[in-house]
Enzyme design. Sequence first.
Site, PDB file in Angstrom:
ATOM      1  N   GLU A   1      26.638  -5.480  29.042  1.00 39.02           N
ATOM      2  CA  GLU A   1      27.960  -6.060  28.855  1.00 39.02           C
ATOM      3  C   GLU A   1      27.994  -6.807  27.523  1.00 39.02           C
ATOM      4  OE1 GLU A   1      29.085  -9.252  31.533  1.00 39.02           O
ATOM      5  OE2 GLU A   1      31.112  -8.418  31.743  1.00 39.02           O
TER       6      GLU A   1
ATOM      7  N   CYS B   1      35.636  -9.665  32.163  1.00 43.64           N
ATOM      8  CA  CYS B   1      34.735  -8.933  33.047  1.00 43.64           C
ATOM      9  C   CYS B   1      35.277  -7.522  33.289  1.00 43.64           C
ATOM     10  CB  CYS B   1      34.591  -9.679  34.370  1.00 43.64           C
ATOM     11  SG  CYS B   1      36.163 -10.167  35.091  1.00 43.64           S
TER      12      CYS B   1
ATOM     13  N   GLU C   1      31.792 -13.484  41.273  1.00 42.69           N
ATOM     14  CA  GLU C   1      32.568 -12.558  40.451  1.00 42.69           C
ATOM     15  C   GLU C   1      31.813 -12.469  39.144  1.00 42.69           C
ATOM     16  OE1 GLU C   1      35.850 -11.912  43.040  1.00 42.69           O
ATOM     17  OE2 GLU C   1      35.228 -10.913  41.201  1.00 42.69           O
TER      18      GLU C   1
ATOM     19  N   LYS D   1      33.625 -27.222  38.835  1.00 43.48           N
ATOM     20  CA  LYS D   1      33.058 -27.465  37.515  1.00 43.48           C
ATOM     21  C   LYS D   1      33.614 -26.449  36.518  1.00 43.48           C
ATOM     22  CE  LYS D   1      29.347 -25.903  35.423  1.00 43.48           C
ATOM     23  NZ  LYS D   1      29.978 -25.757  34.095  1.00 43.48           N
TER      24      LYS D   1
END
Lengths: 494, 483
Positions: free
Chosen positions: B382, B285, B251, B175
């Site tokens: 983040e 990331c 991840e 997806k």
Amino acid sequence: MLEVRLKLRMTHTCTSIFINNEWQDSVSGKVFPVYNPATGEQICEVQEADKADVDKAVQAARLAFSLGSVWRRMDASERGRLLSKLADLVERDSVYLATIESLDSGKPFLPTLFVDLQGTIKTLRYFAGYADKIHGTSIPMDGEYLTFTRYEPIGVCGQIVPWNFPLMMTAWKLGPALACGNTVVLKPAEETPLTCLYMAALIKEAGFPPGVINILPGFGPTAGAAIASHMGIDKVAFTGSTEVGKLIQEAAGKSNLKRVTLELGGKNPNIIFADADLDLAVEEAHQGVFFNAGQCCTAGSRVYVEEPIYDEFVRRSVERAKRRIVGSPFDPMTEQGPQVRKHQSRVLEFIQIGITEGAKLECGGKALGLKGFFIEPTVFSNVRDDMRIAREEIFGPVQQIMKFKTIDEVIERANNSDYGLVAAVFTKDISKAMTISTAMQAGTVWINCFNALSTQCPFGGYKMSGNGREMGENGLKEYSEVKTITIKMVAKNS
Amino acid sequence: MHDQVFIGNEWHESCSGRKIPVYNPTTEKLLCEVEEADSDDVDKAVRSARAAFQMGSPWRSMDASDRGHLLNRLADLVERDRLLLATLEALNCGKVFLVAYFVDLMATIKTLRYYSGWADKIHGKTIPVDGEYFTYTRHEPIGVCGQIIPWNFPLMMFVWKIAPALCCGNTVVIKPAEQTPLSALHMAALIKEAGFPPGVVNVLPGYGQTAGCAISHHMDIDKVAFTGSTAVGKLIQKAAGESNLKRVTLELGGKNPNIVFADCDLEYAVEQAHSGLFFNQGQCCLAGSRVFVEEPIYEEFVRRSVEKARSKVLGNPLLPGVDQGPQINQKQFNKIMELIESGKREGATLECGGSPGGQQGLFIQPTVFSNVRDHMRIAKEEIFGPVQQIMCFRSISEVIERANATQYGLAAGVFTNDINKALTVSSALQAGMVWVNCYNAMSIQCPFGGFKMSGNGRELGEYALQEYTEIKAVTIRISQKSS
């Protein structure tokens, strides 16, 4: 007709010496003839490399290997890309290469196209994929240290390949050597230099830097010996007879202790139990010894058949051998081409020895035809283990069939040889299969098959069939030098 | 442009009839609509993937080297369509085109070629067990793998997922992110063209809460691999536990420390820290979003970093000369701006930027905060935007402790010329990747993944193979063993 057209395509380039991506004449000026074993006629002449040319090639290879060179600084993945490109080019020119290979070696064209060429392409692709996957390790050493290993290329590798699978043996040698970052000085067999020299042109087209691969057609006692004893060559890899393998190892010891790997002869046992699928066993045993006109180190030349089925096995094997079609390599019906030029007489000699020693000649036994070096498919039964035809490698289309009674007996007899390359067992019984395969002193053991080889599997011999392994991950080890690096740490932690 | 659901090598409309609007973040205009996959479509895809995985199927009975051959062919096709794919990425994500062409596409091609090489080199072992036995292991594919990928590197993430999975012989239901489905759908067409059997790869554009949720809960999916936020990663692991204990690899996010010692090459460190944060509009990331600078060089480091940030050119990513494109969408834009405001409120020094970019809606000026304290939101959370935090430190043990004081643990950088500092710091940092005198130095041969809540498992390199393999030990009784 085909031969004539091909002759015109053989330009000066693919019949010379290839050093530093350039075509060169031999230093001595000497050339040597290359023959078509199906007709006995000369195809062309090729420049003959000798010690002086080997010196030039080693110099080029050493330069290409120096720290800071294009080859040394290249990403490992890029080495892989070059090998992959070479595979693409071999694929592009596979019909041409198969034709030259057939012409030069007498191998039937269709098997050459479907087996040799495919094997060549697959080998190059396999090692192309490994180039950036050669891992060292980091190691929890005692003491305040950080330690890791690097797998470095060895350096300049001398490679000497035989005449029975000229192109494929070239790929078997180049693939792992180049994947690991070495540079190469390669000598094809003097009987069959042509496809290897054409590869040189493809190597240049693929974009390998100059000096990484150098190809020197020449003779064993001159160019080959120069390679084996060269003080500037770091490793020698040889495929050929056990007799010459011994000379190579001696030369390595006498010169600079270069690393040595050898793929030598075999007198391979093929053990057929009474519970085997008989049709399968007969056919596999037949192909196992007669493939490539018997010119295979893997030839199953000692067929041990369990007593209850012995007579029937011999009868069916003889019938199959009589049906084997011997003829021109370019005839699509041909199963067996000629022997290579200088070996036909040796094979015929062995056949006479067998007859003299008292083995029963079931069929064949003679040369075939007036032109070329053809031999009839030959079967001996009632062969005793002490006969020369049961002990020595014939390298021709000659099958020996022996009788055995018990499993312990056949294990002992099969292992009773200086050789140890391959073995096979035909049985439906899982215990027999496991017991035999564990007991055989052979680098490859086949169960209910023969000559089932693939690039992913390590291949090589026990005892005097050689040392080291080619193909598979094991092939990489032979072309790497391991360096351990230890760095003092102020304080280590797990 | 392909705009449907890809199942069994065929294009389908969605079961629900619904569609997803796909935008160009540079213009905020609609690019197209694609079919929206939901749980019914996931069921269809899983059935197709399961059938393709049956014993005796073309995919299961193929030589391993042929799987590699197909991956290599796919790499050839991506190379052929490189310009088109780079353009799709630039249009759909706002990525600078030249970066998409030279970085994203290069990595995509190399990843496919790397894993094509591994396919026939996946080795089990033979093992000397106690007793009269012959034992060996098979490294089998796990089965049907659900893969959910993010919007920040759509194409590259697509191949990071499918390549090791296919290399090991699995079948895949993947997806792409709802914001960025276009390159994935083009890949589906290439997968068919390359010759992968039907059902081996199924591509389902859809939303996380519907299609993604269906995948992570599915009783007939054997493994789920997710790249995205830590918040969603937690949901995925929960779902796996609630459903069938499917294997999970994640991840997730990072708040990555970049430690600069006074003895470094200063200009180089400034430049690496800058690109380490601002690459891809800060939407990585790996972004080095906590730059710890040793006191003696702190002021100078800040000054030079601000100069660099100010020199960046915002604009249309398709045009040459542009360094930074828009953020991906309004939601991300709002989140970044909110965090910038919190930085100002909590007392960090706003050195430059801090406001939306001059053009239309989704651009944000390259922003630098100094005098950042570790408790501030901009130091802990983040941001995923072009906002660089620079902190000051005095001693090595202090900076190690501060660098590790986070629930994240993805990457870290160390800039120093001193070998002892380099080895001490790199050993001590709780991060899956540590870079010494470099940043974002990635290559497909090298494993990638996080400590702690930055994820689990590793992608890339040989290590990825473990995550897509199920080990079977086979033990055969023999009448008499020998060493």
